[in-house]
Design an enzyme around this catalytic site. Structure first.
Site, PDB file in Angstrom:
ATOM      1  N   ASP A 111      -7.753 -11.336  -6.749  1.00 12.82           N
ATOM      2  CA  ASP A 111      -8.105 -11.950  -8.033  1.00 12.82           C
ATOM      3  C   ASP A 111      -7.091 -12.946  -8.588  1.00 12.82           C
ATOM      4  O   ASP A 111      -7.487 -13.933  -9.180  1.00 12.82           O
ATOM      5  CB  ASP A 111      -8.382 -10.894  -9.102  1.00 12.82           C
ATOM      6  CG  ASP A 111      -9.569 -10.023  -8.767  1.00 12.82           C
ATOM      7  OD1 ASP A 111     -10.515 -10.529  -8.129  1.00 12.82           O
ATOM      8  OD2 ASP A 111      -9.561  -8.843  -9.120  1.00 12.82           O
ATOM      9  N   ASP A 125     -10.298  -0.641 -14.620  1.00 10.20           N
ATOM     10  CA  ASP A 125     -11.456  -0.356 -13.774  1.00 10.20           C
ATOM     11  C   ASP A 125     -11.086   0.292 -12.445  1.00 10.20           C
ATOM     12  O   ASP A 125     -11.849   1.087 -11.914  1.00 10.20           O
ATOM     13  CB  ASP A 125     -12.311  -1.604 -13.558  1.00 10.20           C
ATOM     14  CG  ASP A 125     -11.536  -2.831 -13.130  1.00 10.20           C
ATOM     15  OD1 ASP A 125     -10.321  -2.715 -12.845  1.00 10.20           O
ATOM     16  OD2 ASP A 125     -12.136  -3.922 -13.082  1.00 10.20           O
TER      17      ASP A 125
END
Length: 884
Positions: A480, A70
């Site tokens: 993350d 992404d």
């Protein structure tokens, strides 16, 4: 774990960092030397760490596969090494958004050709439009066709697809589904030019959250996939039947039967859902569709699977479970091209207790599951999992049934069976690519073996980096997955930072004169936002938050580790002594300031906010605004104090509509001088001084001499050398940079989606000269040798050498022998070499002098075969030392 992937870099860039012209210079700077080919660049291995929304196998060439990420570019599979090769590292600073890949297409007619639709955000966060990249050499080099609209590789709905497709009969024809109401686009010249298919009737209408004023969740997700029925064309002639998926719950699938001349809504289709995928089995005449009530990749509470008979127009609900029993949507979808009646799908949004994978060998009439309950909460798996190559995938968790660790996955929107090998399947998750080579065991009642198939694919977003003078060479703060302690850059660490596990670490620091003391801050849904380590980041314990803290912010450790200053989100700047059991508000400095510590004076801390520099000399209790002027007016600034130099500060940052560049202070921030030979700079870091140099090496991500790149200076910023090249740019590199204090020329670069890149120079580099003839200090010595860490195949040790005589040493060299075949791999605070079993460690410049009664310490790592007997004797020159 939920991957937000909307990073602080976006906010910085959106503030105007990349817009407009560069700030005027006081004088014309000299052109930088371009010597990038002297550097070798690699990733500090983490393996994965990000969402992989798409995997694409070529349909006509065996073992040719691609993966898209992404925000971190695209990759090509290397069958011989079972690794991935990055393909978009050439994307530069100004085009940083083109590291987000919304779709990939591999040409089945000419397998050398591959296409990537790139662009990261469709709202204002990404200042540039999207593009279609095309390559005729499998991604080794690219040409670009810019589009008149944006694409969203990191937008909601990015797991749907593929939006980009090549006509399997006439490969000069490509289609691209656009978001934001821009419709369907076509190229008839192999991706060189594009035009809108104006007769396509539906541009989509679904948005995740129409009320979102940022434009992120409120964007129309548009046209989400294109699928050709190859049986309706002949070689060289355009395929007649094309299916297109649209983000519209009532009108999700359209078809053309005349090569795109006209389009019709597919009659009889189900409504109330979005079609995430449309996969065609041309042999049996089946179009399979995976539906969800949401666009993903995080959301989705209900779903269905359907099969459409292309010959008769009949629709069949082939959902493996009743709609009422779903708490997830379906997305991952694939057929076995060797056995087309075999179809598989994923429950991509089943976060708890685990994702689910479904398999049918009779075209969806019946299904089996990858796992099922025996008696709740106990479950039985059809698979085994081995994550020893990426052990952090367990997250250090110990969940209660029915949850397991490692999980089978989450956000599992990419699922592909190798078209040439029924036994191989790969699927993407929010953290890695998993795969198996014996998938068909599923059908025979055996277990198929799942393991990471992700080596070479590095997709972490890096927020901060530190390279201490002793201990692990690299500590990282990541989006993350928190961050890692790398003791070996070539190996995947065993675990990310835990206790607590931050979802994102925003800042970290170590005590310069006591590198075993480390602090990190970050984001966590529930729990402390700060953690401390007293063993160089190997183990951690949570601190206590001041009232009101909502996010990590920035943190600074005193030079001796005795106190800390923290500027968290949601609360003002605070300070503490000890390890944060209680905090006091700092005076004289605004909330949200970036904080750093002086690397010599343990009571001196610094801060910056909105063009103002702040200094504290009382351990962070009070700050005073510096009289320095001319600094950047915004908050896109990073600054650091030089190790070993009290009050020596370098500051980088700014924006193109104001002050922008690199500044230096030698008086503790009272005044700053702007370097006239640096047009723009966004990071600053320090590393070991060059041979013969007295000042540490500077590293920066900057624009110098009109060129954007990674630069090095060995003469205090008087001249600069670009050390990367146009093939290695990695998009946006503005978050952090640091040199290595032990290895001249080594630099660590933070990227926004390509992990931690490190470079080694051929003109100094990793080996360096071994120690020369040792001095012969007079007097007695005592050696304390301590193994501080051991693991399978290696260990770390610290050595303290004490001058127990009556006269000072001006240079020293310590020697010992290993008796069990141990092999030195790395050392710090000394120049070390090994010949046979003998190791020689010689002082470096700054620790040559050792006064009587004083001591000096250094450390190293080494390989071992199991037995690791400590050395029995040490010699300092010709003197035998006492062994403590």
């Amino acid at each position: 774990m939920r991957r937000t992937r909307i990073l602080t870099a976006v906010l910085t860039l959106a503030a105007g960092l990349l817009s407009g012209a560069p700030a005027a210079l006081a004088a014309d700077p000299p052109s930088p030397k371009i010597t990038a080919d002297t550097y070798t660049w690699k990733n500090a291995r983490i393996d994965g760490g990000g969402f992989v929304p798409g995997i694409v196998f070529n349909r006509t060439e065996k073992n040719l596969a691609y993966a898209r990420t992404d925000i971190g570019g695209a990759y090509r599979w290397q069958e011989a090494s079972k690794t991935w090769t990055p393909l978009l590292d050439s994307v530069g600073w100004d085009d940083w958004g083109h590291t987000g890949v919304v779709s990939l297409a591999s040409d089945s007619v000419d397998p050398n050709r591959v296409y990537a639709a790139v662009g990261t955000y469709t709202n204002s966060w990404d200042p540039k439009n999207g593009a279609v990249m095309r390559s005729s050499n499998r991604g080794a080099s690219w040409q670009k066709a810019n589009l008149p609209f944006k694409l969203g590789g990191n937008m909601p709905g990015r797991g749907m697809g593929e939006r980009l497709a090549v006509d399997p009969n006439r490969n000069s024809v490509l289609y691209l589904g656009a978001p934001s109401g821009k419709g369907l686009w076509r190229s008839t010249d192999s991706g060189v030019t594009w035009s809108q298919v104006t007769n396509f009737p539906n541009v989509g209408n679904y948005a995740q959250d129409p009320s979102d004023t940022s434009g992120y969740a409120s964007d129309n997700q548009g046209i989400v996939w294109v699928t050709f029925d190859e049986s309706t064309g002949t070689s060289g002639n355009a395929t007649k039947t094309i299916y297109v998926g649209v983000a519209d719950k009532d009108n999700a699938v359209y078809r053309s039967t005349d090569a795109g001349a006209s389009w019709q809504r597919l009659a009889g289709q189900p409504t109330g859902y979005l079609a995430h995928k449309g996969v065609l089995d041309a042999k049996n005449g089946h179009l399979y569709l995976a539906y969800s009530d949401k666009g993903g990749p995080y959301d989705g509470g209900k779903g269905q699977l359907w099969r459409y008979a292309t010959g008769t127009g009949a629709w069949t609900n082939i959902s493996p479970v009743a709609e009422a029993d779903t708490f997830y949507g379906f997305s991952g979808l694939t057929v076995d091209r060797q056995k087309p009646g075999t179809v598989m799908a994923t429950a991509y949004s089943a976060w708890w207790p685990d994702t689910q994978i479904f398999r049918s060998t009779d075209s969806g009439a019946t299904w089996t599951k990858a796992w099922d309950y025996t008696s709740y909460p106990n479950r039985e798996n059809r698979y085994t999992m081995d994550v020893s190559s990426s052990p952090w995938l367990t997250w250090g968790a110990n969940p209660q049934p029915p949850e397991q660790t490692p999980k089978l996955g989450w956000m599992t929107e990419a699922l592909e069976i190798d078209p040439f090998n029924s036994g191989r399947m790969m699927y993407g998750t929010g953290a890695t690519i998993y795969g198996t080579e014996n998938l068909t065991n599923w059908d025979s009642g055996g277990k198929f073996a799942v393991k990471p198939m992700v080596q070479g694919l590095e997709e972490t977003a890096v927020n901060d980096l530190a390279s201490p003078p002793s201990g692990a060479p690299l500590l990282s703060a990541l989006g993350d997955i928190g961050g890692f302690r790398h003791t070996d850059l070539t190996k995947v660490p065993s675990m990310m930072f835990t206790q607590p596990n931050f979802t994102t670490t925003t800042s970290l620091d170590f005590a310069e004169s006591n590198p075993n003391t480390v602090v990190r801050v970050g984001n966590l849904d529930s729990g402390p936002h700060i953690a401390f380590s007293t063993d160089n980041g190997a183990n951690w314990f949570g601190g206590t938050d001041p009232s009101g803290v909502s996010g990590g912010g920035t943190v600074a450790a005193a030079a001796d580790g005795g106190r800390f200053v923290w500027s968290p989100e949601g609360a003002g700047v605070h300070h503490t002594t000890g390890f944060g059991t209680s905090w006091q508000a700092s005076g004289g400095i605004p909330s949200g300031a970036t904080v750093e510590s002086d690397r010599v004076d343990p009571k001196t801390f610094y801060g910056f906010k909105s063009g103002k520099f702040y200094v504290s000399t009382d351990g962070g209790a009070t700050f005073k605004e510096s009289p320095a002027t001319g600094l950047p007016g915004g908050d896109s600034v990073r600054f650091k104090a030089l190790p070993g130099g009290k009050g020596d500060i370098w500051l980088a940052g700014g924006a193109s509509d104001g002050a922008y560049g690199l500044w230096h202070s030698t008086d503790g921030g009272t005044s700053f001088t702007k370097l006239s030979n640096v047009e723009q700079a966004d990071t600053i870091g320090f590393g070991k001084a060059a041979p013969g140099a007295s000042y540490q090496t500077l590293y920066t991500s900057a624009k110098i001499g009109g060129v954007r790149g990674i630069f090095r200076s060995t003469d205090k910023g008087a001249s600069w050398t670009r050390i990367n090249d146009d093939a290695r740019q990695w998009g946006w590199t503005g978050a952090a940079i640091t040199g290595d204090p032990r290895v001249y020329g080594r630099v660590y670069v933070a990227t926004n989606g390509r992990g931690v890149i490190y470079g080694d120079s051929s003109d100094g580099g990793t080996t360096g000269p071994g120690p020369g003839p040792g001095p012969d200090p007079a007097g007695a010595c005592k050696v304390t040798y301590k193994v501080t860490s051991q693991w399978s195949g290696g260990f770390q040790a610290d050595v303290q050498v004490a001058n127990t005589g009556t006269t000072p040493w001006n240079g020293w060299s310590l020697a010992w022998s290993f008796s069990d075949g141990q092999k030195l791999t790395q050392a710090w605070n000394v120049e070390a070499a090994q010949s046979g079993s003998t190791v020689t460690a010689k002082n470096v410049g700054w620790n040559a002098g050792v006064a009587a009664g004083s001591s000096v310490s250094f450390g190293f790592t080494a390989n071992s075969s199991g037995t690791n007997t400590k050395p029995a004797a040490f010699k300092l020159g010709d003197q035998s030392c006492t062994v403590a």
